[in-house]
Design an enzyme around this catalytic site. Structure first.
Site, PDB file in Angstrom:
ATOM      1  N   ASP A  97      58.880  30.414  29.182  1.00  0.00           N
ATOM      2  CA  ASP A  97      57.491  30.568  29.580  1.00  0.00           C
ATOM      3  C   ASP A  97      56.660  30.683  28.306  1.00  0.00           C
ATOM      4  O   ASP A  97      56.979  31.491  27.428  1.00  0.00           O
ATOM      5  CB  ASP A  97      57.351  31.843  30.425  1.00  0.00           C
ATOM      6  CG  ASP A  97      56.423  31.656  31.599  1.00  0.00           C
ATOM      7  OD1 ASP A  97      55.293  31.192  31.363  1.00  0.00           O
ATOM      8  OD2 ASP A  97      56.831  31.955  32.740  1.00  0.00           O
ATOM      9  N   ASP A 197      51.907  28.758  30.805  1.00  0.00           N
ATOM     10  CA  ASP A 197      51.104  29.640  31.643  1.00  0.00           C
ATOM     11  C   ASP A 197      49.615  29.277  31.561  1.00  0.00           C
ATOM     12  O   ASP A 197      49.083  29.117  30.459  1.00  0.00           O
ATOM     13  CB  ASP A 197      51.322  31.074  31.127  1.00  0.00           C
ATOM     14  CG  ASP A 197      50.812  32.130  32.077  1.00  0.00           C
ATOM     15  OD1 ASP A 197      51.317  32.197  33.213  1.00  0.00           O
ATOM     16  OD2 ASP A 197      49.920  32.901  31.679  1.00  0.00           O
ATOM     17  N   GLU A 239      50.978  25.071  34.041  1.00  0.00           N
ATOM     18  CA  GLU A 239      50.431  25.695  35.252  1.00  0.00           C
ATOM     19  C   GLU A 239      48.929  25.419  35.263  1.00  0.00           C
ATOM     20  O   GLU A 239      48.201  25.933  34.428  1.00  0.00           O
ATOM     21  CB  GLU A 239      50.683  27.206  35.232  1.00  0.00           C
ATOM     22  CG  GLU A 239      50.218  27.886  36.523  1.00  0.00           C
ATOM     23  CD  GLU A 239      49.980  29.391  36.393  1.00  0.00           C
ATOM     24  OE1 GLU A 239      49.941  30.069  37.422  1.00  0.00           O
ATOM     25  OE2 GLU A 239      49.826  29.875  35.262  1.00  0.00           O
ATOM     26  N   HIS A 312      56.820  33.286  41.234  1.00  0.00           N
ATOM     27  CA  HIS A 312      56.730  34.749  41.130  1.00  0.00           C
ATOM     28  C   HIS A 312      55.350  35.310  41.437  1.00  0.00           C
ATOM     29  O   HIS A 312      55.168  36.525  41.443  1.00  0.00           O
ATOM     30  CB  HIS A 312      57.154  35.152  39.715  1.00  0.00           C
ATOM     31  CG  HIS A 312      56.181  34.640  38.681  1.00  0.00           C
ATOM     32  ND1 HIS A 312      56.011  33.299  38.409  1.00  0.00           N
ATOM     33  CD2 HIS A 312      55.296  35.285  37.893  1.00  0.00           C
ATOM     34  CE1 HIS A 312      55.076  33.151  37.488  1.00  0.00           C
ATOM     35  NE2 HIS A 312      54.625  34.339  37.154  1.00  0.00           N
ATOM     36  N   ASP A 313      54.363  34.448  41.628  1.00  0.00           N
ATOM     37  CA  ASP A 313      53.003  34.904  41.952  1.00  0.00           C
ATOM     38  C   ASP A 313      52.684  34.711  43.427  1.00  0.00           C
ATOM     39  O   ASP A 313      51.614  35.121  43.882  1.00  0.00           O
ATOM     40  CB  ASP A 313      51.954  34.085  41.173  1.00  0.00           C
ATOM     41  CG  ASP A 313      52.019  34.305  39.674  1.00  0.00           C
ATOM     42  OD1 ASP A 313      52.388  35.418  39.252  1.00  0.00           O
ATOM     43  OD2 ASP A 313      51.690  33.354  38.939  1.00  0.00           O
TER      44      ASP A 313
END
Ligand code: ISL
Length: 539
Positions: A97, A197, A239, A312-313
């Site tokens: 990440d 991210d 993302e 994960h969000d």
């Protein structure tokens, strides 16, 4: 095939909740190594590892204080090297990440910037003079103003997430090159790419209230590409909440000038009431079909899709998209079939492969996520009832995806011998990896088949996409075509049985979530689909 990642399947690991090898209650890197064979069993090619860098954990690691160090909660750099090597021996690549829209406020750059306004690091962040009020009304994604006053210098600094996550100033060339050097350092260690991210925020112009898709976004990505990975065969996925077809064609341009692919979120947002994620509305299947068609056709030969339903969000995919009460297994398998039949690179979020569900904690004290806590405080202050607020959190809160991985029916789902940092979903006694392996018809074994199918069928990676039975209000069915090959993916996206008119003459069932067709006669012109039944056929 030109790009290896076109037939790859990626598995996302959220380290804190994957596997705890020490009894600390938090998952760790050695714990991941212990479970690599689970990924081998599934047929996974790549791990997307959520952040394991040094971090005060204001946002569970998405607040990095040292890009070159491992958070002691998760282990050591030696453990990390061992993970890279062991995974590689098992044929699994790792993408890290990359969180470079912001750092932690504890990062040495920000600390230096705070202490000394003359520091060269001051300009690595975004400052505005205090003129008696906030520089403007931009808000943090987690609620409240995006500006926080530094009393010492009487300047505001900018942060799109928590105030512990100051945004980096991408206009500063030295800062950009420090990031590229750091990326190269990790690549040299043997990782195979990055999940970036909120990368579509780096071209922001706060004063003009431009956050997503700022004018310098694509130039910076091209610069990063040249400075870091242009000549390397890696996977990069950005993302991008602000992605549309036009910019996604740039991001994932087949010339390789920016990224391999992006995560877009149009399908996720279909269930947000007027852009508010906390108010969930029923899925409009027609609109869902439109989104999938737009992206499948819009990037065919001109870009590349990532395929995902959860991370994960987000809430657990079977709870958000399927029916986790009456048809958990059927709907989880149907969703997997629907997704894995498409063109793009599929991402599996840990636990999705066994149909892990949302959790309903009774009390706010059981929740850990900063976004959830801020939401709770704000809404209670506004006068909403606790019941109402908790109901939203049960449906949407990020901790739904963060309860520990359910490995077995042992204490804590086999995740930890200690006291888990967040409670395990009590349904671990039924829903766990051990039970899933033993059950031939499990969600896990269905995923395994889908992933294997992609490896051996070029049509899945190359074929074009078009809907069949487009107007049907329950059925989500499409056809993929490549040369003289056809693949049909038929999904009953509902709890009701339905009969469709379709000739399956000449087709072979490849994957099926019920085991066999109700009318096992491919010469018939009708087909009755049971609740959430799904089938992949090829000619
Ligand atoms: O889900 C979200 C959008 O409604 C947000 O919670 C989330 O912040 C957004 O998806 C951006 O996510 C990424 O950046 C955040 C981090 O908290 C998330 O975990 C990460 O995936 C800030 O780094």
């Amino acid at each position: 095939m030109e790009n290896w990642w076109k037939s790859a399947c990626v598995y996302q690991i959220y380290p804190a909740s994957f596997n705890d090898s020490t009894g600390s209650g938090t998952g760790d890197i050695l714990g991941i190594i212990e479970k690599l064979d689970h990924l081998v069993y599934l047929g996974i090619d790549v791990i997307w590892l959520s952040p394991v860098y040094a971090s005060p954990m204001a946002d569970n690691g998405y607040d990095i204080s040292d890009y070159y160090a491992i958070n002691p909660l998760f282990g050591t750099m030696t453990d990390m090297d061992l993970l890279i090597d062991t995974a590689s021996e098992k044929g699994i690549k790792i993408i890290m990440d990359l969180v470079v829209n912001h750092t932690s406020d504890q990062h040495a750059w920000f600390q230096s910037a705070l202490k000394d306004p003359e520091s060269p690091y001051r300009d690595y962040y975004i400052w505005r003079e205090n003129q008696g009020e906030l520089p403007n009304d931009l808000e943090s994604c987690f609620g409240g103003p995006a500006w926080t006053l530094d009393q010492e210098s009487d300047n505001y600094y900018f942060h799109l997430f928590t105030k512990e996550q100051p945004d980096l100033n991408w206009n500063n060339e030295d800062m950009r090159h420090e990031i590229y050097n750091m990326m190269n350092w990790w690549l040299k260690k043997g990782i195979t790419g990055f999940r970036m991210d909120v990368i579509d925020l780096i071209g922001k112009i706060p004063d003009e209230k431009i956050t997503e898709n700022g004018p310098m976004l694509h130039p910076y990505l091209k610069e990063m590409n040249l400075a870091s990975y242009q000549d390397k065969d890696i996977l990069t996925v950005g993302e991008c909440w602000g992605a549309d077809i036009d910019n996604a064609q740039l991001f994932s341009n087949p010339d390789g000038s920016e990224l391999s692919m992006v995560f877009q979120f149009h399908h996720i947002k279909l269930r947000w009431d007027q852009g508010n994620k906390w108010n969930t509305i029923p899925l409009d299947l027609e609109a869902f079909k439109d989104v999938i068609e737009t992206w499948q056709q819009g990037l065919h030969n001109t870009g590349w899709n990532s395929l995902f339903l959860g991370n994960h969000d987000l809430p657990r995919s079977v709870s958000y998209w399927g029916d986790d009460t009456h048809y958990r297994k059927e709907s989880a398998k149907m969703l997997a079939t629907l997704l894995h039949g498409l063109q793009g690179t599929p991402f599996v979020y840990q636990g999705e492969e066994i149909g892990m569900t949302n959790v309903q904690f009774d009390s706010i004290d059981q929740y850990k996520d900063v976004e959830t806590m801020n939401f709770y405080t704000m809404r209670i202050e506004e006068g909403l009832s606790e019941e109402h607020v908790l109901d939203s959190i049960h449906k949407i809160g990020r901790d739904n995806a963060r309860t520990p991985m359910q490995w077995s029916d042992a204490v804590n789902g086999g995740f930890s011998d200690g006291h888990p940092w967040i409670q395990v979903n009590p349904n671990y006694t039924d829903i766990n990896v051990k039970a899933s392996i033993q059950d031939d018809g499990s969600i896990l074994n269905h995923y395994k088949k889908l992933i294997a199918l992609r490896k051996n069928n070029t049509i899945l990676t190359e074929g074009s996409f078009e809907f069949i039975l487009r107007e049907h209000t329950q059925v989500f069915a499409y056809q993929r075509t490549y040369l003289d090959k056809k693949l049909l993916c038929i999904n009953n996206f509902s709890p009701d049985e339905t009969t469709i008119n379709l000739s399956l003459n000449g087709y072979l069932v490849r994957i099926h979530n019920y085991g066999s067709l109700l009318y096992n006669d491919t010469h018939a012109n009708t087909l009755t689909l049971r609740p959430y039944e799904s089938i992949i056929l090829t000619n």
